[in-house]
Design a protein around this motif. Structure first.
Motif, PDB file in Angstrom:
ATOM      1  N   ALA A   1      21.927   3.902 -33.538  1.00 24.33           N
ATOM      2  CA  ALA A   1      22.511   3.920 -34.481  1.00 24.33           C
ATOM      3  C   ALA A   1      23.903   4.181 -34.876  1.00 24.33           C
ATOM      4  CB  ALA A   1      21.838   5.022 -35.894  1.00 24.33           C
ATOM      5  N   ASP A   2      24.843   3.870 -35.476  1.00 24.48           N
ATOM      6  CA  ASP A   2      26.098   4.261 -35.492  1.00 24.48           C
ATOM      7  C   ASP A   2      26.445   5.673 -35.419  1.00 24.48           C
ATOM      8  OD1 ASP A   2      26.398   5.577 -37.911  1.00 24.48           O
ATOM      9  OD2 ASP A   2      25.305   4.544 -38.691  1.00 24.48           O
TER      10      ASP A   2
ATOM     11  N   SER B   1      27.712   8.673 -36.806  1.00 19.68           N
ATOM     12  CA  SER B   1      27.260   9.211 -37.358  1.00 19.68           C
ATOM     13  C   SER B   1      26.149   9.870 -38.023  1.00 19.68           C
ATOM     14  CB  SER B   1      27.670   9.288 -38.635  1.00 19.68           C
ATOM     15  OG  SER B   1      27.959   8.136 -38.702  1.00 19.68           O
ATOM     16  N   THR B   2      25.495   8.594 -38.123  1.00 18.92           N
ATOM     17  CA  THR B   2      24.037   8.027 -38.485  1.00 18.92           C
ATOM     18  C   THR B   2      23.218   8.862 -37.216  1.00 18.92           C
ATOM     19  OG1 THR B   2      24.157   6.693 -40.001  1.00 18.92           O
ATOM     20  CG2 THR B   2      21.696   6.639 -39.498  1.00 18.92           C
TER      21      THR B   2
ATOM     22  N   ASP C   1      23.378  12.639 -37.222  1.00 18.72           N
ATOM     23  CA  ASP C   1      23.298  13.662 -38.650  1.00 18.72           C
ATOM     24  C   ASP C   1      22.017  13.976 -39.253  1.00 18.72           C
ATOM     25  OD1 ASP C   1      25.792  14.773 -37.898  1.00 18.72           O
ATOM     26  OD2 ASP C   1      27.039  13.177 -39.395  1.00 18.72           O
ATOM     27  N   GLN C   2      21.131  12.023 -39.298  1.00 17.45           N
ATOM     28  CA  GLN C   2      19.787  11.773 -39.632  1.00 17.45           C
ATOM     29  C   GLN C   2      19.475  10.967 -38.571  1.00 17.45           C
ATOM     30  OE1 GLN C   2      20.830   9.492 -43.440  1.00 17.45           O
ATOM     31  NE2 GLN C   2      23.042  10.023 -43.332  1.00 17.45           N
TER      32      GLN C   2
ATOM     33  N   GLN D   1      15.939   9.664 -36.983  1.00 13.72           N
ATOM     34  CA  GLN D   1      14.916   9.071 -37.896  1.00 13.72           C
ATOM     35  C   GLN D   1      13.600   9.463 -36.613  1.00 13.72           C
ATOM     36  OE1 GLN D   1      15.125   7.494 -40.404  1.00 13.72           O
ATOM     37  NE2 GLN D   1      17.407   8.205 -40.276  1.00 13.72           N
TER      38      GLN D   1
END
Length: 246
Positions: free
Chosen positions: A222-223, A225-226, A229-230, A232
């Protein structure tokens, strides 16, 4: 957008599976951070991309040029490798001057002396070692030697720069210089960069996109920041938080 694309990649050593990637694509001109536990297959991935290790199966589309990695000839591999540069965790210096260490790849490419001199001087200025140009490389500190190794890579103006834990043994001052150079050549030349690192803050600082490799597979991509921060997957969430993962 041009891409580097891997497909149906499988690497095994003595029947033990090391790395399996069904598909992976890298866009031209981005910095990719590759993180994961030790022994997860990160360095193997770099070595396969750099054509230093043959997989059992797999193809790579190198920005339009399709190659079968398992049956690639030495001559064809060399032509592709010369579009890349690789910096390992431990720098290996030739027993010559700093200038000769950085110039060696250019000499193999049969560039003229004036061009070699100009490009070596520029590369050493970038890594803040212009004043060491005539020094014997064997007398450099570890951090200085690693910066020479970086200069030796970037002097080739590679299309793809592969970095395998390049700052793992460096002090903060050398890490800072190293990262500044990486950012600089990425901005100025649009170099595509893959960096394996255990330093998660470094991945945050440098990478546009991150991949999490665990047990020989890409678990998450993922990029940046994702990615941080998030997450999966539970594995990535645990890895980022510093919890042990199995």
């Amino acid at each position: 957008m041009p891409q580097l694309h891997l497909k149906h990649l499988h690497v095994a050593i003595e029947k033990k599976s090391i790395l399996t990637i069904e598909q992976m694509s890298l866009a031209c001109g981005k910095i990719y951070g590759i993180v994961g536990p030790s022994g997860s297959g990160k360095s193997t991935l770099l070595r396969v991309v750099n054509l230093l290790q043959k997989p059992l199966t797999g193809t790579m589309n190198y920005w339009g040029e399709e190659v079968d990695l398992a049956s690639l000839s030495h001559a064809k591999a060399l032509a592709i490798q010369r579009q890349m540069a690789f910096v390992a965790q431990q720098p290996v210096m030739f027993h010559t001057s700093v200038f000769d260490n950085v110039a060696m790849g250019l000499r193999y490419r049969k560039l003229d002396r004036k061009t070699i001199r100009e490009r070596v001087s520029e590369a050493l200025q970038l890594v803040d070692l212009a004043d060491r140009i005539h020094q014997q490389a064997a007398t450099l500190s570890g951090g200085e030697a690693q910066r020479v190794a970086l200069a030796r890579a970037i002097v080739l103006n590679p299309r793809l720069l592969l970095l395998d834990e390049p700052t793992a043994s460096l002090d903060p001052a050398n890490v800072s210089i190293f990262e500044q150079v990486i950012k600089g050549i990425h901005q100025q030349r649009g170099t595509t960069i893959m960096i394996v690192t255990h330093n998660l803050p470094q991945a945050k600082r440098l990478a546009d996109h991150c991949l999490f490799v665990h047990k020989g597979r890409i678990v998450e991509s993922a990029d940046t920041s994702t990615f941080f921060d998030q997450p999966q997957s539970q594995e990535l969430a645990d890895f980022i938080s510093g919890r042990m993962i199995y």
